[in-house]
Design a protein around this motif. Sequence first.
Motif, PDB file in Angstrom:
ATOM      1  N   GLY A  22       0.935  -1.354   0.113  1.00 22.83           N
ATOM      2  CA  GLY A  22      -0.075   0.135   0.000  1.00 22.83           C
ATOM      3  C   GLY A  22       1.117   1.198   0.070  1.00 22.83           C
ATOM      4  N   ILE A  23       1.964   1.150   0.822  1.00 17.97           N
ATOM      5  CA  ILE A  23       2.874   2.509   0.635  1.00 17.97           C
ATOM      6  C   ILE A  23       3.567   2.440  -0.845  1.00 17.97           C
ATOM      7  N   ALA A  24       3.814   1.464  -1.242  1.00 14.74           N
ATOM      8  CA  ALA A  24       4.334   1.633  -2.780  1.00 14.74           C
ATOM      9  C   ALA A  24       3.268   2.319  -3.758  1.00 14.74           C
ATOM     10  N   ASP A  25       2.128   1.702  -3.536  1.00  9.30           N
ATOM     11  CA  ASP A  25       0.910   2.359  -4.321  1.00  9.30           C
ATOM     12  C   ASP A  25       0.564   3.802  -4.071  1.00  9.30           C
ATOM     13  N   PHE A  26       0.711   4.183  -2.943  1.00 10.43           N
ATOM     14  CA  PHE A  26       0.365   5.526  -2.654  1.00 10.43           C
ATOM     15  C   PHE A  26       1.619   6.380  -3.321  1.00 10.43           C
ATOM     16  N   GLY A  27       2.657   5.813  -3.331  1.00  6.02           N
ATOM     17  CA  GLY A  27       4.089   6.655  -3.825  1.00  6.02           C
ATOM     18  C   GLY A  27       4.081   6.649  -5.353  1.00  6.02           C
ATOM     19  N   THR A  28       3.242   6.033  -5.877  1.00  4.74           N
ATOM     20  CA  THR A  28       3.451   5.501  -7.297  1.00  4.74           C
ATOM     21  C   THR A  28       2.859   6.747  -8.281  1.00  4.74           C
ATOM     22  N   ASP A  29       3.740   7.150  -9.122  1.00  3.50           N
ATOM     23  CA  ASP A  29       3.726   8.091 -10.110  1.00  3.50           C
ATOM     24  C   ASP A  29       3.915   7.583 -11.396  1.00  3.50           C
ATOM     25  N   GLY A  30       2.872   7.021 -12.399  1.00  2.00           N
ATOM     26  CA  GLY A  30       3.155   6.512 -13.600  1.00  2.00           C
ATOM     27  C   GLY A  30       3.412   4.883 -13.195  1.00  2.00           C
ATOM     28  N   THR A  31       4.740   4.628 -13.844  1.00  2.00           N
ATOM     29  CA  THR A  31       5.423   3.174 -13.437  1.00  2.00           C
ATOM     30  C   THR A  31       6.700   3.604 -12.510  1.00  2.00           C
ATOM     31  N   THR A  32       6.785   4.692 -11.767  1.00  2.00           N
ATOM     32  CA  THR A  32       7.985   5.016 -10.832  1.00  2.00           C
ATOM     33  C   THR A  32       7.295   4.986  -9.508  1.00  2.00           C
ATOM     34  N   VAL A  33       7.848   4.708  -8.477  1.00  2.00           N
ATOM     35  CA  VAL A  33       7.408   4.851  -7.145  1.00  2.00           C
ATOM     36  C   VAL A  33       8.417   5.899  -6.340  1.00  2.00           C
ATOM     37  N   ARG A  34       7.837   6.922  -5.911  1.00  2.00           N
ATOM     38  CA  ARG A  34       8.652   8.114  -5.343  1.00  2.00           C
ATOM     39  C   ARG A  34       8.542   7.709  -3.956  1.00  2.00           C
ATOM     40  N   MET A  35       9.649   7.723  -3.035  1.00  2.00           N
ATOM     41  CA  MET A  35       9.627   7.527  -1.487  1.00  2.00           C
ATOM     42  C   MET A  35      10.622   8.663  -1.099  1.00  2.00           C
ATOM     43  N   GLY A  36      10.296   9.074  -0.146  1.00  2.00           N
ATOM     44  CA  GLY A  36      10.679  10.173   0.802  1.00  2.00           C
ATOM     45  C   GLY A  36      12.206  10.222   0.959  1.00  2.00           C
ATOM     46  N   ASP A  37      13.214  10.968   1.263  1.00  2.00           N
ATOM     47  CA  ASP A  37      14.596  10.780   1.724  1.00  2.00           C
ATOM     48  C   ASP A  37      14.689  10.443   3.107  1.00  2.00           C
ATOM     49  N   GLY A  38      14.441   9.189   3.655  1.00  2.00           N
ATOM     50  CA  GLY A  38      14.500   8.875   4.957  1.00  2.00           C
ATOM     51  C   GLY A  38      14.829   7.514   5.238  1.00  2.00           C
ATOM     52  N   LEU A  39      14.932   6.877   6.479  1.00  2.00           N
ATOM     53  CA  LEU A  39      15.128   5.761   6.965  1.00  2.00           C
ATOM     54  C   LEU A  39      13.935   5.058   7.195  1.00  2.00           C
ATOM     55  N   PHE A  40      13.696   3.681   7.016  1.00  2.00           N
ATOM     56  CA  PHE A  40      12.515   2.890   7.110  1.00  2.00           C
ATOM     57  C   PHE A  40      12.869   1.591   8.006  1.00  2.00           C
ATOM     58  N   GLN A  41      12.227   0.960   8.836  1.00  2.00           N
ATOM     59  CA  GLN A  41      12.581   0.008   9.760  1.00  2.00           C
ATOM     60  C   GLN A  41      11.281  -0.615   9.927  1.00  2.00           C
ATOM     61  N   PRO A  42      10.533  -1.425   8.972  1.00  2.00           N
ATOM     62  CA  PRO A  42       9.102  -2.076   8.978  1.00  2.00           C
ATOM     63  C   PRO A  42       9.479  -3.527  10.057  1.00  2.00           C
ATOM     64  N   ILE A  43       8.418  -3.696  10.782  1.00  2.00           N
ATOM     65  CA  ILE A  43       8.098  -4.646  11.513  1.00  2.00           C
ATOM     66  C   ILE A  43       6.889  -5.621  11.076  1.00  2.00           C
ATOM     67  N   ALA A  44       7.243  -6.929  11.304  1.00  2.00           N
ATOM     68  CA  ALA A  44       6.217  -7.989  10.958  1.00  2.00           C
ATOM     69  C   ALA A  44       4.838  -7.627  11.893  1.00  2.00           C
ATOM     70  N   SER A  45       3.535  -7.835  11.608  1.00  2.00           N
ATOM     71  CA  SER A  45       2.597  -7.753  12.517  1.00  2.00           C
ATOM     72  C   SER A  45       2.624  -8.879  13.519  1.00  2.00           C
ATOM     73  N   GLN A  46       3.349 -10.021  13.211  1.00  2.00           N
ATOM     74  CA  GLN A  46       3.514 -10.990  14.224  1.00  2.00           C
ATOM     75  C   GLN A  46       4.154 -10.694  15.330  1.00  2.00           C
ATOM     76  N   ASP A  47       5.222  -9.968  15.049  1.00  2.00           N
ATOM     77  CA  ASP A  47       5.963  -9.391  16.018  1.00  2.00           C
ATOM     78  C   ASP A  47       5.386  -8.287  17.003  1.00  2.00           C
TER      79      ASP A  47
END
Length: 250
Positions: free
Chosen positions: A139-164
């Motif tokens: 969903g995050i990728a879809d939100f940042g999609t512009d045509g065939t390009t995904v634009r993401m902000g210039d920051g760090l990311f540290q995703p966590i699994a819902s199980q954790d």
Amino acid sequence: MKIVVIGGSGLIGSQLVALLTNAGHAAVAASPRTGVNSVTGEGLDLALKDADVVVDVANAPSWEPQAVLDFFRTSARNLGKAEVAAGVRNHVALSIVGTDRMPGNAYFTAKVAQEEAIEAAGVPYTIVRATQFMEFLGGIADFGTDGTTVRMGDGLFQPIASQDVAAFLAQVALEAPRNGTIEIAGPDRAPFAEIVARYLKSTGDARSVVTDRDALYYGGHVEELSLVPLGDARIGRISLGQWLSQANVE
């Protein structure tokens, strides 16, 4: 111990109820599906009767700025009043890492309002701020999609699994309330674009991912440390690679 899970039918709540039940607790899944609505107050008094702990993992049905604000603020206030009346001794709430550092993001602003209502309710509490879930990468990728390009902000990311996330919440529900906040995160920290690109490659998605300092994250501007813990955090067991394998996409 009776533990009521608000939002107990959702992604996190259903896993949490199962963990608590397997540990021998009387875990109650409270959600509109089970006749409990924390926004209208329907079913709250009955659900909270004799409850020791309430864990709130409910999510707003709409992310429209006013609607999401009203949902989290009203829900937290109603829960606080019902908990005081029922003699609940511990309130645990799931929030988001960085929620107070991105004012342009309406969802984050609403979570700040929720946290403020929890603090004002008079019930001992712990707020668990999590980084974004691995399950939301698509969903995050879809939100940042512009045509065939995904634009993401210039920051760090540290995703966590819902199980954790569910596992940490199960631990915190049995701990003494902190009257404060703890943070949880996944084990992998990398640039936002790198993690999203890895996810898309694993799913066979041909979209390219680029870093764009002007790209917004659901309305908010991403700085380097906007979405990651700034200090000590409890770190999950499941790496991004393990999660991708479990999801059969890598």
